[in-house]
Design an enzyme around this catalytic site. Sequence first.
Site, PDB file in Angstrom:
ATOM      1  N   GLU A 309      31.765  39.340  49.619  1.00 21.15           N
ATOM      2  CA  GLU A 309      31.470  40.636  49.001  1.00 21.15           C
ATOM      3  C   GLU A 309      30.057  40.680  48.430  1.00 21.15           C
ATOM      4  O   GLU A 309      29.838  41.107  47.294  1.00 21.15           O
ATOM      5  CB  GLU A 309      32.510  40.955  47.918  1.00 21.15           C
ATOM      6  CG  GLU A 309      33.915  41.033  48.478  1.00 21.15           C
ATOM      7  CD  GLU A 309      34.965  41.508  47.482  1.00 21.15           C
ATOM      8  OE1 GLU A 309      34.803  41.277  46.276  1.00 21.15           O
ATOM      9  OE2 GLU A 309      35.944  42.130  47.936  1.00 21.15           O
ATOM     10  N   ASP A 383      44.190  40.692  49.567  1.00 19.78           N
ATOM     11  CA  ASP A 383      43.611  40.775  48.238  1.00 19.78           C
ATOM     12  C   ASP A 383      44.611  41.219  47.182  1.00 19.78           C
ATOM     13  O   ASP A 383      44.543  42.367  46.728  1.00 19.78           O
ATOM     14  CB  ASP A 383      42.430  41.762  48.288  1.00 19.78           C
ATOM     15  CG  ASP A 383      41.607  41.717  47.022  1.00 19.78           C
ATOM     16  OD1 ASP A 383      41.872  40.845  46.185  1.00 19.78           O
ATOM     17  OD2 ASP A 383      40.701  42.551  46.878  1.00 19.78           O
ATOM     18  N   GLU A 411      45.245  44.845  38.973  1.00 16.84           N
ATOM     19  CA  GLU A 411      44.312  45.723  39.679  1.00 16.84           C
ATOM     20  C   GLU A 411      45.036  46.637  40.659  1.00 16.84           C
ATOM     21  O   GLU A 411      44.690  47.804  40.810  1.00 16.84           O
ATOM     22  CB  GLU A 411      43.296  44.840  40.415  1.00 16.84           C
ATOM     23  CG  GLU A 411      42.339  45.599  41.301  1.00 16.84           C
ATOM     24  CD  GLU A 411      41.342  44.690  42.010  1.00 16.84           C
ATOM     25  OE1 GLU A 411      41.400  43.454  41.826  1.00 16.84           O
ATOM     26  OE2 GLU A 411      40.495  45.226  42.752  1.00 16.84           O
TER      27      GLU A 411
HETATM   28  O1  GCW Z   1      40.163  42.167  44.386  1.00 15.36           O
HETATM   29  C1  GCW Z   1      38.793  42.190  44.601  1.00 15.36           C
HETATM   30  C2  GCW Z   1      38.303  42.956  43.428  1.00 15.36           C
HETATM   31  C3  GCW Z   1      36.927  42.565  42.982  1.00 15.36           C
HETATM   32  C4  GCW Z   1      36.886  41.052  42.829  1.00 15.36           C
HETATM   33  C5  GCW Z   1      37.187  40.410  44.173  1.00 15.36           C
HETATM   34  C6  GCW Z   1      37.242  38.901  44.105  1.00 15.36           C
HETATM   35  C7  GCW Z   1      35.718  39.766  41.191  1.00 15.36           C
HETATM   36  O2  GCW Z   1      38.354  44.329  43.706  1.00 15.36           O
HETATM   37  O3  GCW Z   1      36.688  43.219  41.764  1.00 15.36           O
HETATM   38  O4  GCW Z   1      35.667  40.594  42.318  1.00 15.36           O
HETATM   39  O5  GCW Z   1      38.447  40.830  44.617  1.00 15.36           O
HETATM   40  O6  GCW Z   1      38.330  38.373  43.976  1.00 15.36           O
HETATM   41  O7  GCW Z   1      36.206  38.272  44.161  1.00 15.36           O
END
Ligand code: GCW
Length: 719
Positions: A309, A383, A411
């Site tokens: 990311e 995720d 989240e």
């Molecule tokens: O779930 C996603 C989140 C990001 C997060 C990323 C990760 C810290 O939306 O906010 O970043 O995963 O786990 O690195």
Amino acid sequence: MSFLKKSLALMCVLFLAKPVFAIEEDGYDLWLRYRPLDSHSGSKLAQHAQAIVYAAEPSQTVNAAVAELRRGVGGMSGRTPATVRKLRDGALVLATPASMPALKDLNLPMVELGTEGYLLRGVRLQGHRVTLIAANSDVGLLYGAFAWLRLARTGADLATLTTQSTPKVKLRMLNHWDNLDRTVERGYAGESIWDWWSLPDIRDPRYVDYARANASLGINGTVLTNVNSKAEVLTPAWIAKTAAVADILRPYGIKVYLTARFSAPLELKEASTADPLDPAVAAWWKSKANEIYKAIPDFGGFLVKANSEGQPGPQDYGRNHADGANMLARAVAPHNGVVLWRAFVYSPESREDRAKQAFNEFKPLDGRFDSNVVIQVKNGAIDFQPREPFHPLFGAMPKTALGLELQITKEYLGFATHLAYLGTMYEELLKADTRLRDVGPTVAEIVDGSFHHTSSTAMAGVANIGSSRMWSGSHFDQANWYVFGRMAWDPRATARDVAREWVAQTFSAKPVVVDAVTEMMMTSREAVVNYMTPLGLHHLMDTGHHYGPGPWVDNLQRADWNPVYYHKADRNGVGFDRGPGGSNAVAQYAPAWSRVFSDPHTTPDEYLLWFHHLPWDYSMRSGKTLWQEVIAHYDAGVLSVADSQARWVKLKPSIDPLRHADVAARLAVQLREAQWWRDACIAYFQSVSGLPLPNGVRPPPLTLDQYKARRFSFAPGRG
Ligand code: GCW
């Protein structure tokens, strides 16, 4: 007074007699409330803790254990025991082999306890009837003290106590996603608990309560900063701040860790590259590690998010994850430090199914990581979705230490407003059978190292803690912190048992309360799955803040950030084909699973649309069509929230008013939002399937465009 008047007066008294709650509870005390027991139980408790004995010079850790016992016994029984050195009848005795050589006369199984385990037992010691809390280390005594208090609080018979426990996982850690400016990425509990600005000079007493709460669960490490944090966290000012926190947490057996931004040497302008194979870079990290260890001799190590990311990493220089991780590992190795290297990677360029990418990148590196590297793997391959099948990396890297990363903060499960107890989700994962053999090993057996005989084992939970008075943003979210800790200590613990002990300590040990609240908790995560992402659907949330439904979203820069990429719904069907004719992600699992997941008829319903793209009229096991089944699940999710709401209303007389009202308010929001998820998703799927709603199904009250038009500019947790 006439008979009539007397009767009226009595009736009034009876009518007005409500339970009296001594304190308006705001949740600050978590599960460590130690409120007075009834007088019978209180005096029984006091009999077993007439004094606290520790026979040697106490360390800070032993002092913490003693203070907790005094606080707990005093709170529950009204009698705070004195601390003495000499044995006496009815005492609670804290003893290690070093502090009390007489222990060896008892022939206790001390070796089995290892360095962190404890034993609780009623014994006769040098002629005195006492309750023994024995361990090989001071931190073992602290864990034992918390365990004894937990048992006392949950109604165990203290007279016949005989129990012992040792943690099954070595590193039991929280990962804070806390930024240096005190915002918290995916945090729904206010600002970061770490008041970086005022540290190191001002040491909020709350840090001690944070340490107590974590120690009560056996959590022994915490990464203070976000994996997306800035490089400044490695500068001298921040090292001093971190050292202050480390000093506070140390007596409670908790080590601090920091996140390391891979490009730090470059960004801090102290090197011209961050290439892990460049000797100058390796030297920079070595000297940085030395600097940190000088300030914090027991610093835990680094957690790294690299090439994920947009974060920098070794691949920016044509190197691989092992090159990067090992370089850092060698910097901390002389100090016994660890590098936790995350496997949450997916590339902006690759057109490969996102669910396959981590496996593809990491599996070939098996056996190439240094012994002080742990690869930290999220529970599932996408995720932290409300439901994912277990990550195929579990079991696939026998020569590598694989740690498990869970998300405690919700989240994707309704932030801190929705009640979703994650114990059932963690248990489902830990019990999942990888089928590398006919039976087993389970994910728990991979994670606790028992299957591959790995000694570096780790479980990390992305914290849901903030400066909110109730710590986790809601009362029930405290249970997720709690269950994470309990399962990190023992990955075989069950969600139900943990829920029961949490309820007994947090709300009330009365069976009506424990039974009803546990039931609410046990059904809660499935409810969320149903009203958000039933039958293996995933990643349907709205953009950025991830709040609310957004199955229509198709305009984000990367294909694999769009919900439409994941559900692929159109007129003909819905679901992601990960079978042999599709992305073939099924092949990353052991052959037994691969076969099961390849065929929609053998794939469990809960993973159906995760692995298959199926026509809307596909015939389900229930006899319904897929379209009918999707809708039925959405409805079931909403109904389940309504049920919990009704249960909670009935509990009003047994729960203190402040907390009852807060939970009730949140359940009302949850019901409204569950309805919203259901309505918006059905409206969307109907718009693409073109199918009429089955008979009797309530149509969404708004048009799809109205759902799409909703905007939430200031939703929390964006970091
Ligand atoms: O779930 C996603 C989140 C990001 C997060 C990323 C990760 C810290 O939306 O906010 O970043 O995963 O786990 O690195």
